[in-house]
Structure formats: structure tokens, C-alpha cells
Scaffold this motif. Structure first.
Motif, mmCIF file in Angstrom:
data_model
loop_
_atom_site.group_PDB
_atom_site.id
_atom_site.type_symbol
_atom_site.label_atom_id
_atom_site.label_comp_id
_atom_site.label_asym_id
_atom_site.label_seq_id
_atom_site.Cartn_x
_atom_site.Cartn_y
_atom_site.Cartn_z
ATOM 1 N N ARG A 122 4.066 -1.121 -12.342
ATOM 2 C CA ARG A 122 2.859 -1.649 -13.017
ATOM 3 C C ARG A 122 2.035 -2.485 -12.054
ATOM 4 O O ARG A 122 0.811 -2.351 -11.968
ATOM 5 N N SER A 123 2.716 -3.363 -11.302
ATOM 6 C CA SER A 123 2.017 -4.222 -10.340
ATOM 7 C C SER A 123 1.397 -3.398 -9.218
ATOM 8 O O SER A 123 0.285 -3.680 -8.777
ATOM 9 N N ALA A 124 2.124 -2.384 -8.752
ATOM 10 C CA ALA A 124 1.608 -1.517 -7.690
ATOM 11 C C ALA A 124 0.340 -0.803 -8.152
ATOM 12 O O ALA A 124 -0.637 -0.689 -7.409
ATOM 13 N N ASP A 125 0.350 -0.338 -9.390
ATOM 14 C CA ASP A 125 -0.823 0.337 -9.944
ATOM 15 C C ASP A 125 -2.005 -0.623 -10.010
ATOM 16 O O ASP A 125 -3.115 -0.290 -9.597
ATOM 17 N N ALA A 126 -1.768 -1.832 -10.479
ATOM 18 C CA ALA A 126 -2.835 -2.825 -10.595
ATOM 19 C C ALA A 126 -3.379 -3.237 -9.233
ATOM 20 O O ALA A 126 -4.574 -3.524 -9.094
ATOM 21 N N VAL A 132 4.529 4.348 -3.523
ATOM 22 C CA VAL A 132 5.739 3.535 -3.618
ATOM 23 C C VAL A 132 6.894 4.399 -3.128
ATOM 24 O O VAL A 132 7.019 5.563 -3.506
ATOM 25 N N ILE A 133 7.725 3.803 -2.292
ATOM 26 C CA ILE A 133 8.890 4.508 -1.773
ATOM 27 C C ILE A 133 10.124 3.750 -2.232
ATOM 28 O O ILE A 133 10.218 2.532 -2.058
ATOM 29 N N ILE A 134 11.058 4.485 -2.837
ATOM 30 C CA ILE A 134 12.313 3.883 -3.274
ATOM 31 C C ILE A 134 13.461 4.674 -2.653
ATOM 32 O O ILE A 134 13.326 5.873 -2.400
ATOM 33 N N PRO A 135 14.605 4.018 -2.412
ATOM 34 C CA PRO A 135 15.728 4.725 -1.819
ATOM 35 C C PRO A 135 16.401 5.656 -2.824
ATOM 36 O O PRO A 135 16.321 5.450 -4.043
ATOM 37 N N VAL A 149 8.774 0.826 -19.341
ATOM 38 C CA VAL A 149 8.373 -0.507 -18.886
ATOM 39 C C VAL A 149 7.121 -0.421 -18.009
ATOM 40 O O VAL A 149 6.262 -1.300 -18.055
ATOM 41 N N ALA A 150 6.990 0.660 -17.248
ATOM 42 C CA ALA A 150 5.828 0.829 -16.377
ATOM 43 C C ALA A 150 4.549 1.085 -17.171
ATOM 44 O O ALA A 150 3.448 0.986 -16.627
ATOM 45 N N VAL A 157 0.962 6.149 -10.119
ATOM 46 C CA VAL A 157 1.323 5.698 -8.772
ATOM 47 C C VAL A 157 2.125 6.805 -8.107
ATOM 48 O O VAL A 157 3.055 7.352 -8.715
ATOM 49 N N GLU A 158 1.774 7.150 -6.871
ATOM 50 C CA GLU A 158 2.550 8.138 -6.116
ATOM 51 C C GLU A 158 3.894 7.533 -5.793
ATOM 52 O O GLU A 158 3.966 6.467 -5.186
#
Length: 161
Positions: A122-126, A132-135, A149-150, A157-158
Motif C-alpha cells: 500500500r505504501s509503495a503504491d502511494a 517491489v522485489i521480495i525474496p 491488506v494491500a 504495484v509491479e
């Protein structure tokens, strides 16, 4: 009939955003029968417009198909999340080439709580994050809780794993 939680998106806001941004990723939409409100009518209309299977079930049937919190609506996904392994890097780099400004990336490590990952999305989108890269390991992946939640940011968001 029920599948893994990671194959589902639930909650009205998350489902609406998925159907607007990425309808091709939906296999079917499951709604609680006889629940009428404007947002669920919008879900029905978007599903029909995109020719997505629409199934209306009573409360018990819906709970058997999808037992998590759902607000009367859930979408079964047709595809898995994208991985940066096996050619995913080329897709990732190609996405960044289309950005006019220097890309803003959010790299997350060790996020194990799905509520925290959803909040980060959510914060990344705002904030206008490009990707966003996650392991892949030792962190929560995208699941229904993260998507709920998002509040739709998981669809805008990519995200690369």
C-alpha cells in the motif's frame, strides 16, 4: 473445490482493483448469493464484461470454497506470481526501461507477516514505487491476506519474487 489461499484474492477493494487492473488473471469470481450493494454489483458487472466465470453461493457453500475473511466476494486466480528466476530478470529489466524517471525500487527482505507485506505494498503504491522485489525464501509470499491488506495495491504495484 477449495484451493490454496495463495490462489485467491478476497475482500471488496482488492477484488475490484484486480478486476479493473488485471482481469485476465482471474479464473472465477465467487460471490455470496443475495448480497446486494453497489460495490458487489460493480464486481458482477466487471466479471461479466471480462467474461469471467461468476458463481453465486449461499454463505455455507462460500465458506466451504473459501474459508478465509472474504466480505462476500473472492476471486480464484488463474496464474502464479512472477519469479525473477528462469528469465524473470529480463521481464523485470524490460519493465524498468519504460519508466521516464530513474526507477524507485523497494526491496524487502525477511517480511514474514502478511499484514506487514500488505502495508508495504500500500505504501509503495502511494509513494509511486516502480517495482517491489521480495525474496522467494524465508519471507511471506503473496497470499489472500496480503492482497486483502494491500487493498488493491497488490494489483497496481509491479511485484517480483
Amino acid at each position: 473445490m477449495s484451493m490454496s489461499e495463495s490462489n485467491w484474492v478476497s475482500g471488496i477493494n482488492a477484488v475490484l482493483e484486480l478486476l479493473k487492473q488485471n482481469p485476465q488473471s482471474a479464473r472465477r469470481v465467487v460471490l455470496k448469493r443475495n448480497r446486494k450493494d453497489n460495490r458487489l454489483n460493480t464486481v458482477r458487472n466487471l466479471a461479466k464484461a471480462s467474461e469471467i466465470e461468476l458463481v453465486e453461493l449461499d454463505a455455507n457453500e462460500l465458506h466451504r470454497v473459501y474459508s478465509q475473511v472474504h466480505q462476500g466476494v473472492a476471486v480464484e486466480l488463474a496464474e502464479a506470481e512472477r519469479s525473477l528466476g528462469e528469465g524473470g530478470w529480463e521481464e523485470f529489466l524490460a519493465q524498468l526501461e519504460w519508466i521516464d524517471a530513474p526507477p524507485l525500487l523497494l526491496v524487502l527482505d525477511g517480511i514474514t507477516d502478511p499484514h506487514n507485506l500488505g502495508a508495504c505494498l500500500r505504501s509503495a503504491d502511494a509513494a509511486g514505487v516502480s517495482a517491489v522485489i521480495i525474496p522467494k525464501d524465508k519471507a511471506v509470499g503473496i497470499n489472500a491476506t496480503v492482497r486483502r491488506v494491500a487493498s488493491g495495491a497488490a494489483e497496481t504495484v509491479e511485484l517480483f519474487v
